[in-house]
Design a protein around this motif. Structure first.
Motif, PDB file in Angstrom:
ATOM      1  N   ASN A 118       0.838  -1.197   0.000  1.00  9.93           N
ATOM      2  CA  ASN A 118       0.000   0.000   0.000  1.00  9.93           C
ATOM      3  C   ASN A 118       0.873   1.247   0.000  1.00  9.93           C
ATOM      4  O   ASN A 118       1.513   1.568   0.984  1.00  9.93           O
ATOM      5  CB  ASN A 118      -0.925  -0.001   1.222  1.00  9.93           C
ATOM      6  CG  ASN A 118      -1.831   1.211   1.259  1.00  9.93           C
ATOM      7  OD1 ASN A 118      -1.784   2.069   0.392  1.00  9.93           O
ATOM      8  ND2 ASN A 118      -2.661   1.271   2.273  1.00  9.93           N
ATOM      9  N   ASN A 119       0.891   1.969  -1.115  1.00  7.80           N
ATOM     10  CA  ASN A 119       1.606   3.237  -1.261  1.00  7.80           C
ATOM     11  C   ASN A 119       0.627   4.391  -1.429  1.00  7.80           C
ATOM     12  O   ASN A 119       0.969   5.424  -1.999  1.00  7.80           O
ATOM     13  CB  ASN A 119       2.531   3.187  -2.489  1.00  7.80           C
ATOM     14  CG  ASN A 119       3.559   2.097  -2.371  1.00  7.80           C
ATOM     15  OD1 ASN A 119       4.166   1.906  -1.331  1.00  7.80           O
ATOM     16  ND2 ASN A 119       3.750   1.349  -3.447  1.00  7.80           N
ATOM     17  N   CYS A 120      -0.604   4.226  -0.962  1.00 11.54           N
ATOM     18  CA  CYS A 120      -1.681   5.157  -1.275  1.00 11.54           C
ATOM     19  C   CYS A 120      -1.806   6.345  -0.330  1.00 11.54           C
ATOM     20  O   CYS A 120      -2.452   7.326  -0.669  1.00 11.54           O
ATOM     21  CB  CYS A 120      -3.009   4.407  -1.302  1.00 11.54           C
ATOM     22  SG  CYS A 120      -3.080   3.147  -2.598  1.00 11.54           S
ATOM     23  N   GLY A 121      -1.258   6.264   0.865  1.00 12.29           N
ATOM     24  CA  GLY A 121      -1.431   7.347   1.822  1.00 12.29           C
ATOM     25  C   GLY A 121      -2.702   7.203   2.649  1.00 12.29           C
ATOM     26  O   GLY A 121      -3.038   8.082   3.431  1.00 12.29           O
ATOM     27  N   TYR A 122      -3.443   6.120   2.451  1.00  9.50           N
ATOM     28  CA  TYR A 122      -4.658   5.831   3.209  1.00  9.50           C
ATOM     29  C   TYR A 122      -4.840   4.315   3.225  1.00  9.50           C
ATOM     30  O   TYR A 122      -4.168   3.581   2.506  1.00  9.50           O
ATOM     31  CB  TYR A 122      -5.883   6.527   2.603  1.00  9.50           C
ATOM     32  CG  TYR A 122      -6.054   6.271   1.112  1.00  9.50           C
ATOM     33  CD1 TYR A 122      -6.729   5.157   0.637  1.00  9.50           C
ATOM     34  CD2 TYR A 122      -5.518   7.160   0.180  1.00  9.50           C
ATOM     35  CE1 TYR A 122      -6.873   4.926  -0.719  1.00  9.50           C
ATOM     36  CE2 TYR A 122      -5.659   6.944  -1.180  1.00  9.50           C
ATOM     37  CZ  TYR A 122      -6.341   5.823  -1.628  1.00  9.50           C
ATOM     38  OH  TYR A 122      -6.471   5.599  -2.965  1.00  9.50           O
ATOM     39  N   THR A 123      -5.747   3.842   4.061  1.00  7.79           N
ATOM     40  CA  THR A 123      -6.000   2.407   4.187  1.00  7.79           C
ATOM     41  C   THR A 123      -6.758   1.898   2.960  1.00  7.79           C
ATOM     42  O   THR A 123      -7.672   2.558   2.470  1.00  7.79           O
ATOM     43  CB  THR A 123      -6.811   2.131   5.465  1.00  7.79           C
ATOM     44  OG1 THR A 123      -6.054   2.586   6.585  1.00  7.79           O
ATOM     45  CG2 THR A 123      -7.112   0.654   5.630  1.00  7.79           C
ATOM     46  N   ILE A 124      -6.366   0.728   2.471  1.00  2.25           N
ATOM     47  CA  ILE A 124      -7.039   0.095   1.333  1.00  2.25           C
ATOM     48  C   ILE A 124      -7.493  -1.307   1.730  1.00  2.25           C
ATOM     49  O   ILE A 124      -7.023  -1.865   2.718  1.00  2.25           O
ATOM     50  CB  ILE A 124      -6.130   0.006   0.087  1.00  2.25           C
ATOM     51  CG1 ILE A 124      -4.901  -0.876   0.352  1.00  2.25           C
ATOM     52  CG2 ILE A 124      -5.733   1.396  -0.385  1.00  2.25           C
ATOM     53  CD1 ILE A 124      -4.091  -1.210  -0.883  1.00  2.25           C
ATOM     54  N   SER A 125      -8.396  -1.875   0.955  1.00  5.82           N
ATOM     55  CA  SER A 125      -8.776  -3.278   1.137  1.00  5.82           C
ATOM     56  C   SER A 125      -8.765  -3.955  -0.229  1.00  5.82           C
ATOM     57  O   SER A 125      -9.009  -3.325  -1.252  1.00  5.82           O
ATOM     58  CB  SER A 125     -10.150  -3.399   1.795  1.00  5.82           C
ATOM     59  OG  SER A 125     -11.157  -2.876   0.972  1.00  5.82           O
ATOM     60  N   TYR A 126      -8.450  -5.239  -0.215  1.00  2.00           N
ATOM     61  CA  TYR A 126      -8.383  -6.001  -1.459  1.00  2.00           C
ATOM     62  C   TYR A 126      -8.594  -7.482  -1.170  1.00  2.00           C
ATOM     63  O   TYR A 126      -8.495  -7.934  -0.035  1.00  2.00           O
ATOM     64  CB  TYR A 126      -7.031  -5.804  -2.159  1.00  2.00           C
ATOM     65  CG  TYR A 126      -5.892  -6.467  -1.428  1.00  2.00           C
ATOM     66  CD1 TYR A 126      -5.482  -7.753  -1.766  1.00  2.00           C
ATOM     67  CD2 TYR A 126      -5.247  -5.832  -0.379  1.00  2.00           C
ATOM     68  CE1 TYR A 126      -4.461  -8.380  -1.082  1.00  2.00           C
ATOM     69  CE2 TYR A 126      -4.228  -6.450   0.311  1.00  2.00           C
ATOM     70  CZ  TYR A 126      -3.840  -7.724  -0.040  1.00  2.00           C
ATOM     71  OH  TYR A 126      -2.832  -8.348   0.652  1.00  2.00           O
ATOM     72  N   GLN A 127      -8.875  -8.217  -2.218  1.00  4.02           N
ATOM     73  CA  GLN A 127      -8.983  -9.668  -2.139  1.00  4.02           C
ATOM     74  C   GLN A 127      -8.248 -10.261  -3.327  1.00  4.02           C
ATOM     75  O   GLN A 127      -8.456  -9.826  -4.462  1.00  4.02           O
ATOM     76  CB  GLN A 127     -10.447 -10.099  -2.162  1.00  4.02           C
ATOM     77  CG  GLN A 127     -10.646 -11.587  -2.016  1.00  4.02           C
ATOM     78  CD  GLN A 127     -12.117 -11.968  -2.016  1.00  4.02           C
ATOM     79  OE1 GLN A 127     -12.956 -11.253  -2.555  1.00  4.02           O
ATOM     80  NE2 GLN A 127     -12.431 -13.087  -1.425  1.00  4.02           N
ATOM     81  N   VAL A 128      -7.381 -11.214  -3.067  1.00  3.15           N
ATOM     82  CA  VAL A 128      -6.679 -11.927  -4.128  1.00  3.15           C
ATOM     83  C   VAL A 128      -7.678 -12.869  -4.780  1.00  3.15           C
ATOM     84  O   VAL A 128      -8.368 -13.622  -4.095  1.00  3.15           O
ATOM     85  CB  VAL A 128      -5.475 -12.720  -3.572  1.00  3.15           C
ATOM     86  CG1 VAL A 128      -4.848 -13.593  -4.649  1.00  3.15           C
ATOM     87  CG2 VAL A 128      -4.443 -11.774  -2.979  1.00  3.15           C
ATOM     88  N   LYS A 129      -7.791 -12.797  -6.095  1.00  2.14           N
ATOM     89  CA  LYS A 129      -8.697 -13.676  -6.828  1.00  2.14           C
ATOM     90  C   LYS A 129      -7.877 -14.756  -7.527  1.00  2.14           C
ATOM     91  O   LYS A 129      -6.882 -14.462  -8.166  1.00  2.14           O
ATOM     92  CB  LYS A 129      -9.507 -12.886  -7.872  1.00  2.14           C
ATOM     93  CG  LYS A 129     -10.324 -11.734  -7.298  1.00  2.14           C
ATOM     94  CD  LYS A 129     -11.339 -12.183  -6.280  1.00  2.14           C
ATOM     95  CE  LYS A 129     -12.486 -12.904  -6.947  1.00  2.14           C
ATOM     96  NZ  LYS A 129     -13.490 -13.387  -6.006  1.00  2.14           N
TER      97      LYS A 129
END
Length: 105
Positions: free
Chosen positions: A58-69
């Motif tokens: 995460n290089n976004c500067g905020y929290t992210i969420s994701y799921q590996v498909k």
């Protein structure tokens, strides 16, 4: 020689365009946060002799969420704070990598 920006490479990786294994289908988040994460998060996929691995940073500067498909059961939704990374690994023959679904939480 053409240089690609990190955001372009990360976006292409998240869509399976530069993956080591061919992508079958890609599911992406439909929200603006999901689209933004695809541009600022770094996604790496590689295949070894016996395993496949995907690392998301995460290089976004905020929290992210994701799921590996992947083909077969998908890992749970993961939440990453800024600067964190997470690696998923499974057997090479245990399911083909299909991409990343953003903003799953």
């Amino acid at each position: 020689m053409v240089k690609l920006s990190t955001a372009i490479v990360a976006g292409a990786l998240s869509l399976g365009a530069l993956s080591a294994a061919p992508a079958q289908a890609v599911t992406t988040g439909a929200t603006a946060a999901g689209a933004a994460a695809a541009g600022c998060a770094k996604v790496e996929h590689w295949t070894g002799r016996a395993t496949q691995s995907v690392r998301v940073t995460n290089n976004c500067g905020y929290t992210i969420s994701y799921q590996v498909k992947r083909r077969g059961p998908d890992p749970r939704c993961t939440i990453l704070a800024d600067g964190q990374s997470r690696t998923w690994q499974w057997t090479r023959w245990g399911g083909q990598w299909q991409g990343i679904r953003w903003n799953c939480a």
